[in-house]
Design a protein around this motif. Sequence first.
Motif, mmCIF file in Angstrom:
data_model
loop_
_atom_site.group_PDB
_atom_site.id
_atom_site.type_symbol
_atom_site.label_atom_id
_atom_site.label_comp_id
_atom_site.label_asym_id
_atom_site.label_seq_id
_atom_site.Cartn_x
_atom_site.Cartn_y
_atom_site.Cartn_z
ATOM 1 N N ALA A 35 1.985 1.745 -3.569
ATOM 2 C CA ALA A 35 0.875 2.222 -4.404
ATOM 3 C C ALA A 35 0.583 3.693 -4.125
ATOM 4 N N ALA A 53 0.216 -0.010 -9.427
ATOM 5 C CA ALA A 53 -0.643 1.180 -9.419
ATOM 6 C C ALA A 53 -0.219 2.184 -10.477
ATOM 7 N N GLY A 55 3.573 -2.794 -5.419
ATOM 8 C CA GLY A 55 2.473 -1.840 -5.276
ATOM 9 C C GLY A 55 2.680 -0.613 -6.136
ATOM 10 N N TYR A 56 3.926 -0.132 -6.175
ATOM 11 C CA TYR A 56 4.240 1.072 -6.947
ATOM 12 C C TYR A 56 4.036 0.851 -8.439
ATOM 13 N N LEU A 64 0.826 -1.209 0.000
ATOM 14 C CA LEU A 64 0.000 0.000 0.000
ATOM 15 C C LEU A 64 0.863 1.263 0.000
ATOM 16 N N TRP A 71 -0.642 0.002 -14.608
ATOM 17 C CA TRP A 71 -1.763 -0.855 -15.003
ATOM 18 C C TRP A 71 -2.280 -0.525 -16.395
ATOM 19 N N VAL A 127 2.630 6.415 -6.003
ATOM 20 C CA VAL A 127 2.303 6.721 -7.396
ATOM 21 C C VAL A 127 1.575 8.053 -7.511
ATOM 22 N N SER A 157 4.753 7.609 2.125
ATOM 23 C CA SER A 157 5.184 6.304 1.618
ATOM 24 C C SER A 157 6.598 5.947 2.046
#
Length: 530
Positions: A25, A83, A79-80, A22, A86, A28, A43
């Motif tokens: 993500a 996100a 996560g990075y 998390l 994608w 980002v 983060s």
Amino acid sequence: MERLGGRIILLWGWRRALVAFLAGALAVLGQAPYDFFAACFVSFPVLVLLIDGAAGDPGAGALRRLRPAFAVGWWFGFGYFLAGLWWIGTALLVEADSFAWALPFAVIGIPLVLAIFYGFAVVVARAMWSGGIGRIAALAFGFALAEWLRGFLFTGFPWNAIGYAAMPVPLMMQGVSVVGMNGMNALAVFVFAMPALLVSRRHLRLGAVLAVLIVAADLGFGYLRLAAPEPAGAKQLDVRIVQPSVDLAEKWDATVRDRIFATMLALSSQPPQKDRAKPQLIIWPETAVPFLFTERPDALTALGDILADGQMLLAGAIREEGAASGGGEERYYNSVVAINDRGEIADAVDKVHLVPFGEYMPLEGLFHRLGIDQFVAGPMSLSAGTQRHPLVLPGGIRGVPFICYEAIFSGQVGVDVASGDIILNVTNDAWFGNTPGPYQHFRQAQVRAAENGMPLLRAANNGISAVVDSRGRVIDALAIDARGVIDAHVPISRQATISPGQRGINGYAVMMVFAVLAFATTVRRRLRAN
């Protein structure tokens, strides 16, 4: 703060993996189009605390002791990149009947692999880990080293490097002209991770002072560089950038190619916009010509008819060599061709850095036996060009072309533009629709202008097309999915702060300062323990 930090440090198992995922993500949000860099101040401190708690068994071997640290970095990276990337999967939906099966490999597989780099970054940092500010420096060095490796290993994919989160506006972009992306990556992580010192408060005052000094120096230098006037006697170029917004479902459909070409001709030949001079240079996006010139010589005649005396067209096109001209095996290149006012191809530059699986197939023989020839729809497999060279534009101006994602390779762009006056970037981001992808791509191209002190002319099929000055400021742009042209009067003056070579040395120097600080702190801690 201490209680929350302690809880994060003590996380274990799936909870630690989830928090790392998390946190990655969340980071980002610092990238385009969000530009909420404040998210990185959450983060990276969380990542520091997770690494604090990722101590391996003291009795195990060196690699096993570092395994928990690698896991934290890998989950953060997964996560990075999940996100942040994608949108790559949308390219496979252009011809979903043929390529939708590969969607999981693109959307999940690419982040799975790229996360290894951030796992490596944390391992490097953990190997020099100590208390206080030393571990912040170790993390900055580890990430800068990982981002540097990400720029060239396995053909390279330095997309969304952490340093871009620290450059959302031109004021904050100017420092990259001094320390390059290597330096910006290290400095960004160092500043973003600094709030972790609030937990133990060790070196807090020193960390706060250093962070403030770095930010103040960046903003101060940015202000001075943006305030500097254009040098007297700069060359001028009147340009037109064409954004046709062609539907990719029709791009290579033989029944509509003439209509697409007619649209390009109409946009190129319309009268200049209000208060603008007739363009000397017209730029079309990547693969804007919907057929091979060898098959349609009449197209060159049509282009010669619309170009006035002294005008030049730069068009993205597929260029053919070989069998069609009696030269042996057919080869196709993704190119920028320069067409003069007589409808003649005066020069061409081929794309050097092709997209794996999109423009060519690595291990082509193996995949062909499996029935896989290409993952992204296109007319044919492409060959890479051997060398990039400047195109001579009207007025003797030298433009250096970069096709699609070639513009994100900071070091290579710096080397190749050394003999040029202006950066040219043609692309076709329509593969990715109105997703974060085109915005991220534009931001990275925009930073190349500020980094090298050179104007950028960018033509994209469906956006973002733009004219950017030598400081990274957007003079004019067209929005995603808009159809139209940009007419602009562009001063051409190279205003690089330092040479690309010196910029590279400065970036490595910044990395080494953090490495030395981390190492010295670690040694001092061990000496005290003994």
